[in-house]
Design an enzyme around this catalytic site. Structure first.
Site, PDB file in Angstrom:
ATOM      1  N   TYR B 130       0.840  -1.183   0.000  1.00  0.00           N
ATOM      2  CA  TYR B 130       0.000   0.000   0.000  1.00  0.00           C
ATOM      3  C   TYR B 130       0.884   1.245   0.000  1.00  0.00           C
ATOM      4  O   TYR B 130       1.761   1.390   0.850  1.00  0.00           O
ATOM      5  CB  TYR B 130      -0.923   0.021   1.221  1.00  0.00           C
ATOM      6  CG  TYR B 130      -1.936   1.115   1.098  1.00  0.00           C
ATOM      7  CD1 TYR B 130      -3.129   0.895   0.421  1.00  0.00           C
ATOM      8  CD2 TYR B 130      -1.681   2.391   1.589  1.00  0.00           C
ATOM      9  CE1 TYR B 130      -4.049   1.909   0.249  1.00  0.00           C
ATOM     10  CE2 TYR B 130      -2.595   3.406   1.425  1.00  0.00           C
ATOM     11  CZ  TYR B 130      -3.769   3.168   0.761  1.00  0.00           C
ATOM     12  OH  TYR B 130      -4.674   4.188   0.580  1.00  0.00           O
ATOM     13  N   GLN B 191     -10.881   0.231   0.731  1.00  0.00           N
ATOM     14  CA  GLN B 191     -11.317  -0.574  -0.428  1.00  0.00           C
ATOM     15  C   GLN B 191     -10.133  -1.266  -1.098  1.00  0.00           C
ATOM     16  O   GLN B 191     -10.257  -2.388  -1.595  1.00  0.00           O
ATOM     17  CB  GLN B 191     -12.142   0.263  -1.423  1.00  0.00           C
ATOM     18  CG  GLN B 191     -11.464   1.492  -2.013  1.00  0.00           C
ATOM     19  CD  GLN B 191     -11.626   2.744  -1.143  1.00  0.00           C
ATOM     20  OE1 GLN B 191     -11.867   2.638   0.064  1.00  0.00           O
ATOM     21  NE2 GLN B 191     -11.472   3.907  -1.737  1.00  0.00           N
ATOM     22  N   ASN B 214      -3.568   5.854   6.110  1.00  0.00           N
ATOM     23  CA  ASN B 214      -4.305   6.665   7.089  1.00  0.00           C
ATOM     24  C   ASN B 214      -5.118   5.756   8.022  1.00  0.00           C
ATOM     25  O   ASN B 214      -4.974   4.540   8.005  1.00  0.00           O
ATOM     26  CB  ASN B 214      -5.196   7.679   6.361  1.00  0.00           C
ATOM     27  CG  ASN B 214      -6.233   6.986   5.460  1.00  0.00           C
ATOM     28  OD1 ASN B 214      -6.533   5.808   5.619  1.00  0.00           O
ATOM     29  ND2 ASN B 214      -6.771   7.735   4.520  1.00  0.00           N
ATOM     30  N   SER B 237       5.167   9.333  13.081  1.00  0.00           N
ATOM     31  CA  SER B 237       6.602   9.136  13.201  1.00  0.00           C
ATOM     32  C   SER B 237       7.179   9.790  14.467  1.00  0.00           C
ATOM     33  O   SER B 237       6.600  10.726  15.007  1.00  0.00           O
ATOM     34  CB  SER B 237       7.277   9.739  11.967  1.00  0.00           C
ATOM     35  OG  SER B 237       8.580   9.255  11.830  1.00  0.00           O
ATOM     36  N   GLN B 259      11.597  14.861  11.612  1.00  0.00           N
ATOM     37  CA  GLN B 259      10.425  14.056  11.952  1.00  0.00           C
ATOM     38  C   GLN B 259       9.208  14.935  12.125  1.00  0.00           C
ATOM     39  O   GLN B 259       8.115  14.599  11.669  1.00  0.00           O
ATOM     40  CB  GLN B 259      10.646  13.238  13.232  1.00  0.00           C
ATOM     41  CG  GLN B 259      11.643  12.115  13.063  1.00  0.00           C
ATOM     42  CD  GLN B 259      11.352  11.268  11.860  1.00  0.00           C
ATOM     43  OE1 GLN B 259      10.279  10.711  11.725  1.00  0.00           O
ATOM     44  NE2 GLN B 259      12.311  11.182  10.945  1.00  0.00           N
ATOM     45  N   HIS B 262       6.829  15.687   9.226  1.00  0.00           N
ATOM     46  CA  HIS B 262       6.009  14.645   8.606  1.00  0.00           C
ATOM     47  C   HIS B 262       4.524  14.869   8.846  1.00  0.00           C
ATOM     48  O   HIS B 262       3.689  14.604   7.990  1.00  0.00           O
ATOM     49  CB  HIS B 262       6.363  13.269   9.179  1.00  0.00           C
ATOM     50  CG  HIS B 262       7.440  12.562   8.422  1.00  0.00           C
ATOM     51  ND1 HIS B 262       7.284  12.192   7.123  1.00  0.00           N
ATOM     52  CD2 HIS B 262       8.682  12.163   8.775  1.00  0.00           C
ATOM     53  CE1 HIS B 262       8.396  11.585   6.702  1.00  0.00           C
ATOM     54  NE2 HIS B 262       9.259  11.568   7.692  1.00  0.00           N
ATOM     55  N   HIS B 328      12.835   5.999  15.855  1.00  0.00           N
ATOM     56  CA  HIS B 328      14.181   6.396  15.435  1.00  0.00           C
ATOM     57  C   HIS B 328      14.954   6.915  16.640  1.00  0.00           C
ATOM     58  O   HIS B 328      14.444   7.766  17.366  1.00  0.00           O
ATOM     59  CB  HIS B 328      14.133   7.559  14.428  1.00  0.00           C
ATOM     60  CG  HIS B 328      13.308   7.277  13.209  1.00  0.00           C
ATOM     61  ND1 HIS B 328      12.018   7.745  13.066  1.00  0.00           N
ATOM     62  CD2 HIS B 328      13.597   6.597  12.077  1.00  0.00           C
ATOM     63  CE1 HIS B 328      11.558   7.356  11.879  1.00  0.00           C
ATOM     64  NE2 HIS B 328      12.485   6.664  11.263  1.00  0.00           N
ATOM     65  N   GLU B 415      -3.237 -35.936  28.607  1.00  0.00           N
ATOM     66  CA  GLU B 415      -4.081 -34.861  28.085  1.00  0.00           C
ATOM     67  C   GLU B 415      -5.409 -35.401  27.546  1.00  0.00           C
ATOM     68  O   GLU B 415      -6.154 -34.682  26.896  1.00  0.00           O
ATOM     69  CB  GLU B 415      -3.326 -34.087  26.988  1.00  0.00           C
ATOM     70  CG  GLU B 415      -2.150 -33.273  27.545  1.00  0.00           C
ATOM     71  CD  GLU B 415      -1.444 -32.393  26.502  1.00  0.00           C
ATOM     72  OE1 GLU B 415      -1.799 -32.481  25.314  1.00  0.00           O
ATOM     73  OE2 GLU B 415      -0.557 -31.621  26.900  1.00  0.00           O
TER      74      GLU B 415
END
Lengths: 436, 436
Positions: B130, B191, B214, B237, B259, B262, B328, B415
Site C-alpha cells: 500500500y 477498499q 491513514n 513518526s 520528523q 512529517h 528512530h 491430556e
C-alpha cells in the site's frame, strides 16, 4: 460422511475450491462483548478482573489469590506421577534444544563508502502466555509457549490460565515450573488478555501475548494488537496426510483421528494416489471410531470436515497441498523427502511413516503452535523470534556521508521534506567548509 | 511550547509517565465504516471498488483502467529528472544490499536419537504494497516495501496507490519499476486493502499486505489480519535524539524537525545531559521554523508533542530511552557506540553526529518502515522475514521413535488425547513385533 474427491472427476476444481473456502468455525460475533470487557479492565483493573472471573469461571478471587502461591504450585507439582513428570522433562529438554538453534545472529559490517551498517536482536522485556482452561488445558502448550520465550531471554514470563470452579490441572503447573515460569494467574478469557495488555494493580502489563484460546480470547488478542504484540489468531487444528498405498491404513487412520479428536471443527484430509488405499483408510477410521474415547468429537469432525482426495500422482498432491497450506503435513509416500522439499506452504512437515504428527505435538522438538486456516501461506509457527525484535544500526563517517548524502538530499527535496534534506546539507556544508 | 523536563526536578517520574502515555493521534473511530467497505468489496468486488474510488478519490475507473498500463508507466517514468532517477537507483541498490543479508538460513540436523530435525524458509506467493496518495506519497516507501519482498523471492508483487483526482507522482511509478513491481492499481483506502485481501475479478488476492496508510487503511489492515498477513499498524513518526553538548545545536535541530515536518502528530524528543545545550537546540528549532517550508506542520508538532529532557548522565538517558522505545534513535554523544550497545528497545539507531536520521529514510540501507508508538518494545522494522515463513521439519527413524515415542504417548494419555497416543503406539507395537 467425509468428502470423497477424485482429481480426475468432472468439476473437481470447483469442488476442491468450495472445500477450501468452507468455513469450519462458528462465527459467533463476540467482538462487542470483548470490547466492553477490555474497556472495563482497562478502567477498573483488578476489580473488573475479579468480577468477570466470578461471573465466567464461578471463582471468587482477591488480589492476593489471583496468582498461585509458590506453596500451591509445590503441592500441585508433587501430585504429578513420576512417569508424566519424566515425559514432560524429556519434552522440555527436546523443545529447548530445537529452539536454541533458532537464536538469531547479530550483524555488523562496513560497506565500500565506509558506512557501518548492521542490526542487533533483543528479547522483549515481558511476555504473557495464555493457557486455556477446561478440556483444552494442555501442559504441552505451556512448554511450547514458555520455552521459546525463555530461550529468547525474556526476563518476565507470566501465565494466565482460567480455573473454572477452581479446578486446576497439576501438569500445567508442573510444565510452567519446568519452563521457568513462576507467576501463574488464575484468570482467563478476554479479561486475562486485557489485564496483560493494560496492566492492573496486581498484574503488571506485558509486551507480548501468546497462546491459544476460545473466540473471546482470539477477539481480545486482535483488539489489543498494536498496544502489545500477539502471536497469531489460532483456528481449529488441521492435518493433511499425503500417502501412497505402501502404508498401513490403520496408522494413517489414527494419525488423522489425532487431529479430529481435538475439536469438532478440526479437519483431517488424506491425499492419495490410490483410491483403494483411500477407502481402506476411511474404513480404518470408522473402525477406530467404534472404540475411541473421544469419538463424540472425532466422529463429527471426520464426517463434517474430513476428506479423502484421490490424485493422479504425487505431483498433483504437492499442488493441492500448497493450495490447502495445512497446519500439519504428514508425508508418507515413496520419495517423501523429495516431496517435502517441494512443498511451499505448510506449518510443519512430518516426513516418512515413522513420524506420526503426535510426535510433533509433544517431544519432537519443533513448536506445535502453528498457523491454521491456510495462514501457513504467510505465517510461521511460534518461535524464538516471536519473543525478540531487531534494531537496525547505521553509522556514517564524513566520507560515507559525502558519498551518499547528496542522493538523500535529492530525494528529500523531491518528497517536499525540506528538513530531511537540511539535516544532510548542514553536515555536508560543514565538511566542505572544512576543506577550504 | 514543547515540554521541558528535568530528571532532577520533583515529580519528574510522574510527568515523564504522563508524557509517555499521552495519545498523539486523533482517535476517530472509523471501524464501522471500514467494516462496511470491506463487506461491500468482498461481496461486489470490482463494482464496489469502482464506486468507492469515485466517491473518495473523485476518480472514475473501469476494470480496464484500474491498473496503470505499461505505456502509462513508461510515459511517467520518462518525466523523472535524471538526478532524481540516479538518487532512486542508489537508494534501491543500497536497500537491496542491506536486505540481502537478511535472507535466513535453512537448517537440518540429526540428533542423538537419530531423529532428523530442521526448518526451511520460503517466500509468500503474493504481496500487496500500500502506497499512500497525496502528500504522503513517498517513492522511498515504495523501495522500502518492495525491495525486501523482491529479495525474499515473492513472485507476485502489486502496489495499490490512490490517485485522488487522477494525480500521480511519477517518482512513485519510477520507484516501483526500479523495485521490479509491474502492476500498480490506482486505488486506495480500505477498499484497496479489502480488494487485496479478498480479491476481485480484476485484482487477484494476495497473501501479505504491507505499507503505511491513514486511519481507514490501518483499521482495514487490522480487520483483514488473519485472512492475510499484515506488517504492522503504523502510527505517527517519532525521533529521539540523545546528545551531549559537543554537538552543533543546529544539526540536532534539523534532525528533530525532519520528523516533526512529517505530521502534526509526529514527535521529536531531545534527551541531553546539558540544560544549556537543550535550550540552544530549542532556540535553533525556533530559528529554523521561521523559514522552513513545512513550518505549518513541523511547528505544531514541535510545540504540541516535542520535548527536551535534561538528565543527570547518559546512564539515565539510556533508561528513559528504553521506556520511550523510540522508532528512530539518534545517538550523538561521547561513547555513542557504547550507549547504542546498551539500548534495548528502538526501531533503528543512528550512531554518531555524522548520521542524521534522514540518511536512514533514503539511502542508508536499513528499512525506514519501523515500529511506532512504543511498539519497538515488541516488534521490528520491515524486513525480508516479513515476506517469508518457516516450515518446521521432523523425520523419525524407528530407533528415534523407540527413544522418544513412549514419552509422547504418556503425555497424550495425560491430556486425554487417546488417538494421539494410539498413533505412536501402533508404530511402537509394530516395531516390538518385528523384534520377536
Amino acid at each position: 460422511m467425509p468428502l470423497f474427491l477424485d482429481s480426475r472427476a468432472a468439476g473437481f476444481d470447483r469442488s476442491f475450491t468450495e472445500f477450501l473456502g468452507a468455513k469450519r468455525e462458528s462465527s459467533a460475533d463476540v467482538d462487542g462483548i470483548v470490547a466492553d470487557i477490555i474497556a472495563d479492565v482497562a478502567h477498573r483493573g483488578d476489580e473488573a478482573v475479579i468480577e468477570l472471573t466470578e461471573r465466567f469461571d464461578n471463582l471468587k478471587l482477591t488480589p492476593q489469590t489471583m496468582a498461585f502461591s509458590q506453596g500451591e504450585i509445590d503441592t500441585a507439582v508433587k501430585t504429578v506421577p513420576k512417569e508424566e513428570r519424566a515425559a514432560l522433562e524429556l519434552a522440555a529438554e527436546r523443545i529447548r534444544a530445537y529452539h536454541e538453534r533458532q537464536l538469531p545472529e547479530d550483524a555488523r559490517w562496513t560497506d565500500d563508502t565506509g558506512a557501518e551498517l548492521g542490526w542487533r536482536w533483543s528479547a522483549v522485556d515481558a511476555a504473557g502466555l495464555y493457557v486455556p482452561g477446561g478440556l483444552a488445558s494442555y501442559p504441552s502448550s505451556v512448554l511450547m509457549n514458555a520455552i521459546p520465550a525463555a530461550v529468547a531471554g525474556v526476563e518476565r514470563l507470566v501465565i494466565c490460565a482460567p480455573t473454572p470452579n477452581g479446578a486446576v490441572n497439576p501438569l500445567v503447573l508442573c510444565a510452567a515450573r519446568l519452563a521457568g515460569v513462576e507467576t501463574i494467574y488464575r484468570i482467563g478469557g478476554a479479561q486475562a488478555v486485557a489485564a496483560l495488555a493494560y496492566g492492573t494493580n496486581t498484574i503488571a502489563k506485558v509486551d507480548k501475548i501468546t497462546g491459544p484460546g476460545n473466540a473471546y480470547v482470539a477477539a481480545a488478542k486482535r483488539r489489543v494488537f498494536g498496544r502489545v504484540g500477539i502471536d497469531m489468531i489460532a483456528g481449529p487444528s488441521e492435518i493433511l496426510v499425503i500417502a501412497d498405498k505402501d502404508n498401513n491404513p490403520d496408522w494413517i487412520a489414527v494419525d488423522m483421528l489425532s487431529q479430529a479428536e481435538h475439536d469438532e471443527s478440526a479437519q483431517a484430509i488424506l491425499i492419495t494416489d490410490d483410491p483403494d488405499f483411500g477407502e481402506a483408510v476411511a474404513r480404518a477410521i470408522d473402525k477406530r471410531l467404534e472404540t475411541l474415547e473421544r469419538a463424540a468429537i472425532a466422529g463429527p469432525s471426520w464426517r463434517d470436515n474430513g476428506a479423502v482426495i484421490t490424485v493422479r500422482d504425487m505431483e498433483e498432491a504437492i499442488e493441492l497441498s500448497d493450495r490447502i497450506a495445512p497446519e500439519h503435513l504428514e508425508i508418507a509416500c515413496a520419495g517423501a523427502e523429495d516431496v517435502a522439499g517441494r512443498i511451499r506452504h505448510a506449518g510443519a512437515i512430518f516426513i516418512g511413516q515413522w513420524t506420526p504428527e503426535a510426535i510433533g505435538d509433544y517431544v519432537g522438538g519443533p513448536n506445535h503452535v502453528l498457523p491454521t486456516a491456510r495462514s501457513a501461506r504467510f505465517s510461521s509457527g511460534l518461535s524464538v523470534l516471536d519473543f525478540m525484535k531487531r534494531t537496525t544500526l547505521a553509522r556514517m563517517t564524513p566520507a560515507a556521508l559525502r558519498a551518499i548524502g547528496p542522493a538523500a538530499e535529492t530525494l528529500a527535496i523531491s518528497e517536499s521534506l525540506e528538513a530531511h534534506g537540511l539535516s544532510v546539507r548542514a553536515r555536508l556544508d560543514a565538511l566542505n567548509e572544512g576543506e577550504d
